[in-house]
Design a protein around this motif. Sequence first.
Motif, short mmCIF file in Angstrom:
data_model
loop_
_atom_site.label_atom_id
_atom_site.label_comp_id
_atom_site.label_asym_id
_atom_site.label_seq_id
_atom_site.Cartn_x
_atom_site.Cartn_y
_atom_site.Cartn_z
N PHE A 238 0.83 -1.21 0.00
CA PHE A 238 0.00 0.00 0.00
C PHE A 238 0.87 1.26 0.00
O PHE A 238 2.03 1.24 0.41
N HIS B 184 0.67 3.91 1.90
CA HIS B 184 1.10 4.30 3.25
C HIS B 184 1.42 3.02 4.03
O HIS B 184 0.50 2.29 4.40
N ASP C 33 2.06 2.58 6.99
CA ASP C 33 1.43 2.55 8.33
C ASP C 33 0.16 1.70 8.33
O ASP C 33 -0.17 1.09 9.34
N THR C 34 -0.56 1.71 7.20
CA THR C 34 -1.83 0.98 7.18
C THR C 34 -1.61 -0.54 7.17
O THR C 34 -2.53 -1.29 7.43
N MET C 35 -0.36 -0.97 6.88
CA MET C 35 -0.12 -2.41 6.79
C MET C 35 0.52 -2.96 8.06
O MET C 35 0.64 -4.16 8.22
N ILE C 36 0.95 -2.06 8.94
CA ILE C 36 1.75 -2.49 10.09
C ILE C 36 0.87 -2.59 11.33
O ILE C 36 0.19 -1.63 11.68
N PHE C 37 0.85 -3.74 11.97
CA PHE C 37 0.05 -3.83 13.20
C PHE C 37 0.62 -4.80 14.23
O PHE C 37 0.02 -5.03 15.26
N ASN C 38 1.78 -5.36 13.94
CA ASN C 38 2.36 -6.31 14.90
C ASN C 38 3.28 -5.60 15.89
O ASN C 38 3.81 -4.53 15.59
N PRO C 39 3.48 -6.22 17.08
CA PRO C 39 4.26 -5.52 18.12
C PRO C 39 5.73 -5.32 17.79
O PRO C 39 6.34 -4.38 18.29
N GLU D 185 6.04 -8.79 12.53
CA GLU D 185 5.44 -8.24 11.30
C GLU D 185 5.85 -9.09 10.10
O GLU D 185 5.02 -9.45 9.26
N PHE E 82 4.34 -12.67 10.28
CA PHE E 82 2.87 -12.78 10.31
C PHE E 82 2.33 -13.74 9.23
O PHE E 82 1.62 -14.69 9.53
N GLY E 83 2.68 -13.50 7.98
CA GLY E 83 2.17 -14.33 6.88
C GLY E 83 2.73 -15.74 6.93
O GLY E 83 2.01 -16.72 6.67
N ARG F 62 3.63 -17.44 9.56
CA ARG F 62 2.96 -18.20 10.63
C ARG F 62 1.57 -18.65 10.17
O ARG F 62 1.13 -19.74 10.51
N ALA G 127 7.88 -8.38 4.67
CA ALA G 127 6.73 -9.18 5.13
C ALA G 127 5.98 -9.79 3.94
O ALA G 127 5.42 -10.88 4.04
#
Lengths: 246, 183
Positions: A92, A94, A96-102, A107, A110-111, A113, A156
């Motif tokens: 994307f 931005h 920021d819109t794709m990042i949500f892991n600690p 991050e 994520f995929g 796992r 990622a």
Amino acid sequence: MIKLQNISHSFTGSQNEHIPALKKINLEIKEKEKVVLLGTNGSGKSTLLKILNGLIYPEDGKYFYKSRELNRAALKDREFNKIFRKEVVFLFQHPDTMIFNPTVYDEIAFGLRQLKVNDVDEKVRHWSEKFSIAKYLNTPPFRLSGGEKQKVCLAALLCLEPEVLLLDEPSANLDPRTTGWLIDFLQELPLTIITATHNLHLARDLGEKTLVLSEHHEMFYQGDLKAFLDNKEKLIAANLLHVNRH
Amino acid sequence: MKDKLFLLFYAAAVIVVTSYHNIMFLAGFLVVMFVLSGAQFLLLFRKAFFAVVFFNSIISVSYLTVSLIQGHPWAQYIVLINLRVFLLTFMGFFIINRVNLFKALSFSSTMTFILVLAGSQILTFKKIYDDFAFALKSRVIKRAQTKDLHNYISSMICFFLNKSVNNSREVTQAMRSRGFFGD
């Protein structure tokens, strides 16, 4: 690999008016082709990428991915959805819109796992080193700079070993040095890559074929990228070039 | 002119609905709004329902619990508050669908200015919110786990809080730079 037939799409405005985004788009993209999607702001580039990633469904027309029609029903098939989401990835505009892991590690993992890959740790370390972000593996990704976040997102996505990479204005948040690095990196990637941009200077290095959307949301041109970029009249007609009065 | 009249009607209706406490009157008003909404009834009803259901459920359950413990009557208050909030929300969506706020507020440059600021913030946030949702959909290969959803929601909240603070600071600086505060 990717085929669109007469794709049209529109959005509903705040006053319930129809706002066209794409009109009767036909295109075909072969495996490992590098395509640059050009067009002015609001011409429908992002909408087209979202359709290609199966995030929105066109109002009209058909989208075929590897000869299978991609629609709501196809993506409800869990097995196909899993394959499609692994094979077709989207960076994307931005990050920021794709990042949500600690952490950056989580991050990237994520995929992997989700796919229950055995060597998650090995792959995370490999891709983090490739993107020079290994030193941030325990850092929360939101603390990183725009360019570093972009690298985390790319790592990622690419660790899933996709076949198609969709990029929406990938240089929008990058400084010149990171932009140069990104272009070199993308040129060497053996994937089908579709990059949306309105930056003509970068476009030349991002692929060999171009799709140009007009301000009226129609396909204005598709074909050889360099031939298009060298054609001043076409660039002006597509509103991608402005001739100064002085 | 039509937009200004609609907005005036809306402002008057808000005053009436918030100051009149008769349940039958509010219910009747709601029925009139349903009829006026015509073909858009279902769309507006759904929007209004989902907009209030979370907040109103918390308020209603909390009030009910306290009333039952203290032995106070509760039915009338709960019906009244839910009816009023739903009616105001439905009216809000009804009016937004019909009124061009820029035309309606064109009599005041300050109001138009505030509307432009609020509108641009809403549009920016909406676009980013949509991208958050699309990015999650794009990255989720199998069904996301609860832990992932918690991480996603908390990261989105943090992002919007930070962005709100940064945007407010920037807008204030831009307004100061253009002489809005006269200092």
